[in-house]
Design a protein around this motif. Structure first.
Motif, short mmCIF file in Angstrom:
data_model
loop_
_atom_site.label_atom_id
_atom_site.label_comp_id
_atom_site.label_asym_id
_atom_site.label_seq_id
_atom_site.Cartn_x
_atom_site.Cartn_y
_atom_site.Cartn_z
N VAL A 194 -10.67 11.12 1.62
CA VAL A 194 -9.77 9.98 1.51
C VAL A 194 -10.51 8.91 0.72
O VAL A 194 -11.65 8.56 1.05
CB VAL A 194 -9.37 9.45 2.91
CG1 VAL A 194 -8.54 8.19 2.78
CG2 VAL A 194 -8.60 10.52 3.67
N THR A 195 -9.87 8.41 -0.33
CA THR A 195 -10.50 7.37 -1.13
C THR A 195 -10.36 6.01 -0.44
O THR A 195 -9.53 5.84 0.45
CB THR A 195 -9.84 7.25 -2.52
OG1 THR A 195 -8.52 6.74 -2.38
CG2 THR A 195 -9.83 8.59 -3.25
N SER A 196 -11.15 5.09 -0.88
CA SER A 196 -10.96 3.69 -0.47
C SER A 196 -9.67 3.20 -1.13
O SER A 196 -9.25 3.75 -2.16
CB SER A 196 -12.13 2.84 -0.94
OG SER A 196 -13.32 3.26 -0.34
N PRO A 197 -9.04 2.17 -0.58
CA PRO A 197 -7.85 1.63 -1.25
C PRO A 197 -8.20 1.17 -2.67
O PRO A 197 -9.29 0.67 -2.93
CB PRO A 197 -7.46 0.44 -0.38
CG PRO A 197 -8.03 0.76 0.97
CD PRO A 197 -9.31 1.49 0.69
N VAL A 198 -7.25 1.37 -3.57
CA VAL A 198 -7.40 0.99 -4.97
C VAL A 198 -6.35 -0.07 -5.28
O VAL A 198 -5.16 0.14 -4.98
CB VAL A 198 -7.20 2.20 -5.91
CG1 VAL A 198 -7.30 1.79 -7.37
CG2 VAL A 198 -8.17 3.31 -5.57
N THR A 199 -6.76 -1.18 -5.86
CA THR A 199 -5.81 -2.20 -6.31
C THR A 199 -5.83 -2.19 -7.83
O THR A 199 -6.87 -2.43 -8.45
CB THR A 199 -6.18 -3.60 -5.78
OG1 THR A 199 -6.22 -3.56 -4.35
CG2 THR A 199 -5.16 -4.63 -6.24
N PRO A 217 0.82 -1.22 0.00
CA PRO A 217 0.00 0.00 0.00
C PRO A 217 0.86 1.27 0.00
O PRO A 217 1.85 1.37 0.72
CB PRO A 217 -0.81 -0.12 1.29
CG PRO A 217 -0.89 -1.58 1.54
CD PRO A 217 0.44 -2.14 1.07
N TRP A 226 0.43 5.54 0.11
CA TRP A 226 -0.42 6.69 0.38
C TRP A 226 0.04 7.83 -0.51
O TRP A 226 1.21 8.23 -0.47
CB TRP A 226 -0.29 7.05 1.85
CG TRP A 226 -1.01 8.28 2.30
CD1 TRP A 226 -0.44 9.48 2.60
CD2 TRP A 226 -2.41 8.45 2.52
NE1 TRP A 226 -1.40 10.38 2.98
CE2 TRP A 226 -2.63 9.77 2.95
CE3 TRP A 226 -3.51 7.61 2.39
CZ2 TRP A 226 -3.88 10.27 3.25
CZ3 TRP A 226 -4.77 8.11 2.70
CH2 TRP A 226 -4.94 9.42 3.13
N THR A 262 -2.93 1.40 -3.69
CA THR A 262 -2.76 2.82 -3.41
C THR A 262 -4.03 3.35 -2.76
O THR A 262 -5.13 2.88 -3.02
CB THR A 262 -2.50 3.60 -4.72
OG1 THR A 262 -1.38 3.02 -5.39
CG2 THR A 262 -2.20 5.06 -4.44
N GLN A 263 -3.84 4.33 -1.89
CA GLN A 263 -4.96 5.06 -1.32
C GLN A 263 -4.61 6.54 -1.43
O GLN A 263 -3.45 6.91 -1.31
CB GLN A 263 -5.18 4.67 0.14
CG GLN A 263 -6.48 5.16 0.72
CD GLN A 263 -6.81 4.48 2.03
OE1 GLN A 263 -6.01 3.76 2.62
NE2 GLN A 263 -8.02 4.71 2.51
N TYR A 264 -5.63 7.37 -1.68
CA TYR A 264 -5.38 8.78 -1.97
C TYR A 264 -6.05 9.71 -0.97
O TYR A 264 -7.20 9.51 -0.59
CB TYR A 264 -5.92 9.14 -3.36
CG TYR A 264 -5.23 8.41 -4.48
CD1 TYR A 264 -4.09 8.93 -5.08
CD2 TYR A 264 -5.73 7.20 -4.95
CE1 TYR A 264 -3.46 8.28 -6.12
CE2 TYR A 264 -5.10 6.52 -5.99
CZ TYR A 264 -3.97 7.07 -6.56
OH TYR A 264 -3.35 6.42 -7.59
#
Length: 155
Positions: free
Chosen positions: A84-89, A18, A20, A96-98
């Motif tokens: 804050v976005t949800s985690p992205v795979t 992950p 950030w 990644t999370q933004y």
């Protein structure tokens, strides 16, 4: 999607773990119209979005992304939403999370087109005739178009 060099460097050290990142959403208006782009990776319509480079001011990043992705010159008018976005795979396994900072920008000049290959279309839509898009993107647009001068916070 173009991956910034600093992310490529980080990924060489941490692999797919992950990561950030700070991102920016540019909600760009011209009168009663909003500029949207259709992403090349999933064909979804969104405002212009991108990753903020290290040390780059977020509003400058939004203006840079607007020029790079859609060939338009814009000026920021307000920070509208902090979320804050949800985690992205991603397909390659990167996670990644933004932290997303959504800004409202006024159009200054330029005829939109998909300038850098990240999008297949870039065009103006009337605010009351938007294409189908995610609730998250509609929320970003709503925040940017709100008359509230203070930024909203999404939890």
């Amino acid at each position: 999607m173009a991956i910034p060099d600093f992310v490529v460097s980080l990924r060489s050290k941490i692999g797919t773990d992950p990561l950030w990142l700070s991102g920016v959403t540019a909600v760009i208006t011209r009168g009663t119209e909003i500029l949207l782009v259709q992403r090349a990776d999933n064909l979804k319509w969104t405002p212009v979005t991108g990753i903020i480079d290290p040390g780059e001011h977020p509003a400058v990043a939004g203006a840079r992304e607007a020029l790079e992705e859609a060939n338009v010159v814009v000026t920021p008018t307000k920070l509208a939403l902090v979320a804050v976005t949800s985690p992205v795979t991603y397909e390659n396994g990167d996670v990644t999370q933004y932290l997303d900072l959504t800004f409202h920008f006024d159009w200054v000049s330029g005829d939109p087109y998909p300038a850098d290959g990240e999008n297949v279309q870039a065009r103006w839509f009337e605010l009351d005739d938007l294409p189908q898009m995610s609730q998250e993107m509609r929320g970003r647009i709503s925040a940017a178009l709100s008359d509230d001068p203070a930024a909203a916070f999404s939890f």
